[in-house]
Scaffold this motif. Structure first.
Motif, PDB file in Angstrom:
ATOM      1  N   TRP A   1       0.874  -1.188   0.000  1.00 48.35           N
ATOM      2  CA  TRP A   1       0.000   0.000   0.000  1.00 48.35           C
ATOM      3  C   TRP A   1       0.905   1.229   0.000  1.00 48.35           C
ATOM      4  CZ3 TRP A   1      -4.367   2.369  -0.820  1.00 48.35           C
ATOM      5  CH2 TRP A   1      -4.734   3.524  -0.106  1.00 48.35           C
TER       6      TRP A   1
ATOM      7  N   TRP B   1      -8.612  -1.125  -2.298  1.00 47.93           N
ATOM      8  CA  TRP B   1      -7.264  -1.474  -2.771  1.00 47.93           C
ATOM      9  C   TRP B   1      -6.868  -2.847  -2.252  1.00 47.93           C
ATOM     10  CZ3 TRP B   1      -2.738  -2.864  -0.419  1.00 47.93           C
ATOM     11  CH2 TRP B   1      -1.566  -2.825  -1.199  1.00 47.93           C
TER      12      TRP B   1
ATOM     13  N   CYS C   1      -4.741   1.775   4.944  1.00 45.77           N
ATOM     14  CA  CYS C   1      -4.945   1.073   3.672  1.00 45.77           C
ATOM     15  C   CYS C   1      -6.439   1.037   3.322  1.00 45.77           C
ATOM     16  CB  CYS C   1      -4.399  -0.345   3.820  1.00 45.77           C
ATOM     17  SG  CYS C   1      -4.626  -1.382   2.385  1.00 45.77           S
TER      18      CYS C   1
ATOM     19  N   ASN D   1      -6.017  -6.137  -4.518  1.00 47.94           N
ATOM     20  CA  ASN D   1      -4.659  -6.677  -4.550  1.00 47.94           C
ATOM     21  C   ASN D   1      -4.508  -8.022  -3.834  1.00 47.94           C
ATOM     22  OD1 ASN D   1      -2.610  -4.636  -5.840  1.00 47.94           O
ATOM     23  ND2 ASN D   1      -4.202  -3.435  -4.789  1.00 47.94           N
TER      24      ASN D   1
END
Lengths: 355, 355
Positions: free
Chosen positions: A32, A42, A38, A46
């Motif tokens: 990140w 995302w 974070c 990921n």
């Protein structure tokens, strides 16, 4: 490249730790990239196909994340001693191992616990404000201004006054490693008695208590009920885990039972203390002061929060483990847990998910 | 009435102590009636014909006061351990005895010294401000935010990392009772070495140092030069008397010689530390942080004072002895010194004015 293990790291762990992961040729590391929490979106994007995920307290480890990662996921490693953000059953079901960072933060939190006990008794909130708001030049000294209870006993008094040296009693709600490290630090201050509350399902163990008393050089270590702990303690330290079993264990009844000269320290989890009750107790003088590193509902603790407005209440923004040495140790341990879990090796600190 | 001894008391010592004087039928007690520093004009007017005067640090005891009191004056008693406000020669010349209040405040000041060492390393100025200014909800947590040096060593690290437990070194400028009480408190934090600077006119005494090391359970107690103390110490405690001999003993050269991770604590007298040099040192990172209970020129320490504006610098308004137990002990001792001095008896704590 095809054989590389994908790992997702939810926060940059700094130049001393990241090379442990980034320089490992077996890993494909995704980090990140921002200096803030974070983002969930995302993380989910990921996590797909990841073999390992390194999280902070801020990342929920739940069915959604684990399903998104998929069947390659072998290990989740958190840089925290707490694991209330992780669904242990969900990990167990999928055979995903879980690493955490106990012990290494013991001393940092014990340091902060002693600091907050001292600050609460010394009116550190009001006295630092006098200086920081430019009031010192106009401050009217008087023999008893800002005087609160002294954490230590007085060992040398050349007047034959009624001030005979007394002892102090420490009360611990939860008596694990951090509590015992805190007790060790309190002994030279004159704390000769230690009371604690423990898991009621485990039997009393007077022999173990006596062994601890001998180890720390105190007169007594004894498990008691909450009411006795409140009544007898000069300083109460909240150092039990969070969760339903300890929710608001420090409530109005407990606070009403405390000595008027006692201080309360919470360096564990905010949920253990009823904030409204504590604010009321401080306004009404049921106890002398409080030092609080954790608050229920944090970080949503603004200027109108009752504890921020309460007198003789030090509030810190959850910095219990925030020292260079400890955070470096936690980050290193989290990285090592991740690596060992990926390789199917013994992890330095694995939490059993079947508890 | 004619036989009564007149005593002047420069501050109301509260309901626990004043009866010692007010209820004594031999005394005619005059008390400054306001909750502020006793006015010089009032003191001089009322001192005439007094047999005893009880003063605070704020009252100069000089030729003028002693001459005004006149030949009946037998004793001056100060509620303080410091006596820089008293002209000892002037007292000696007139045969006036002098009482002070040592020892009783040892533990209170040692407590505060440990508190300030912890606060300096933990960024307590900035972290408490985050909460008190309502910034916690917007505060960006990061793994190393606000991390400073840990006062304690890390005793338990389950990762086999490079973080081997180290020891800590305490440095004391001045090594009297308060310093030794501070050292005792630091031992459980992992302080295993103690360096100190002492009066250069007295010889080194390695046997006494070894006895102290054994007493406190540390590896080493050793008198050193200032430069070595600066270089080796993780926490430096300024605990020497004020006066010309120690003026600005902590100066730019000393601060430049300190570890970048060290903290400085001054709970003695403001004159020992060059405030401008310390502010510069903190801005430039020569040391990590400072905890200061006393400032040169206090209480004239406003918002524009360099130490109030310096980063990682805790400034308290001279509250070293400000606990209920200690101030009560000091007030009691001051009253008992006064009474004993009036009656020609042994005073619990008399300072020899012929030093």
């Amino acid at each position: 490249m095809a054989d590389k293990l994908k790992v997702v790291v939810c926060r940059d762990l700094g130049p001393d730790v990241m090379p442990l992961l980034l320089n490992n040729p077996q890993l494909d590391v995704v980090v990140w990239p921002h200096n803030k929490v974070c983002e969930r979106k995302w993380l989910l994007e990921n996590a797909q196909g990841a073999s390992g995920i390194l999280v902070m307290l801020s990342e929920k480890v739940d069915d959604e994340l684990l399903d998104t990662a998929g069947p390659k996921l072998r290990v989740v490693s958190t840089m925290s001693v707490g694991y209330e953000h992780a669904d242990l059953k969900a990990l167990l079901t999928r055979g995903v191992r879980f690493g955490y960072t106990p012990d290494v933060l013991t001393d940092a939190v014990a340091d902060l616990s002693v600091m907050l006990a001292l600050m609460a008794g010394r009116n550190a909130k009001e006295t630092t404000e006098i200086v920081q708001t430019g009031q010192w030049p106009n401050f009217v000294w008087s023999p008893f201004a800002f005087c609160g209870p002294q954490l230590s006993t007085i060992t040398t008094d050349p007047s034959a006054s009624a001030l005979t040296p007394t002892t102090r009693t420490a009360g611990f709600i939860g008596f694990g490693r951090i509590a015992q490290a805190t007790l060790a630090r309190l002994v030279p201050f004159g704390f000769a008695r230690c009371l604690y509350t423990g898991n009621q399902r485990t039997p009393q163990d007077p022999a173990a208590d006596a062994a601890l008393a001998a180890k720390f050089g105190v007169r007594e270590v004894r498990r008691v009920e909450l009411a006795e702990l409140a009544r007898e303690s000069d300083a109460v330290f909240v150092l039990a885990p969070g969760g339903a079993a300890t929710y608001h264990i420090v409530d109005e009844a407990f606070l009403k039972g405390m000595k008027k000269t006692a201080v309360l320290v919470n360096t564990a989890r905010g949920t253990l203390v009823d904030s409204d009750a504590l604010a009321k107790a401080l306004h009404e003088g049921w106890l002398y002061g409080a030092g609080i590193d954790v608050v229920e509902g944090e970080p949503n603790v603004g200027l109108d929060h009752p504890l921020v407005k309460a007198p003789r209440c030090i509030v810190l923004p959850h910095i219990g483990s925030a020292t260079n040495e400890t955070r470096l140790g936690m980050a290193t341990l989290a990285a090592k847990n991740l690596l060992a879990g990926l390789l199917g090796q013994e992890m330095p600190a694995e939490l059993s998910t079947s508890r």
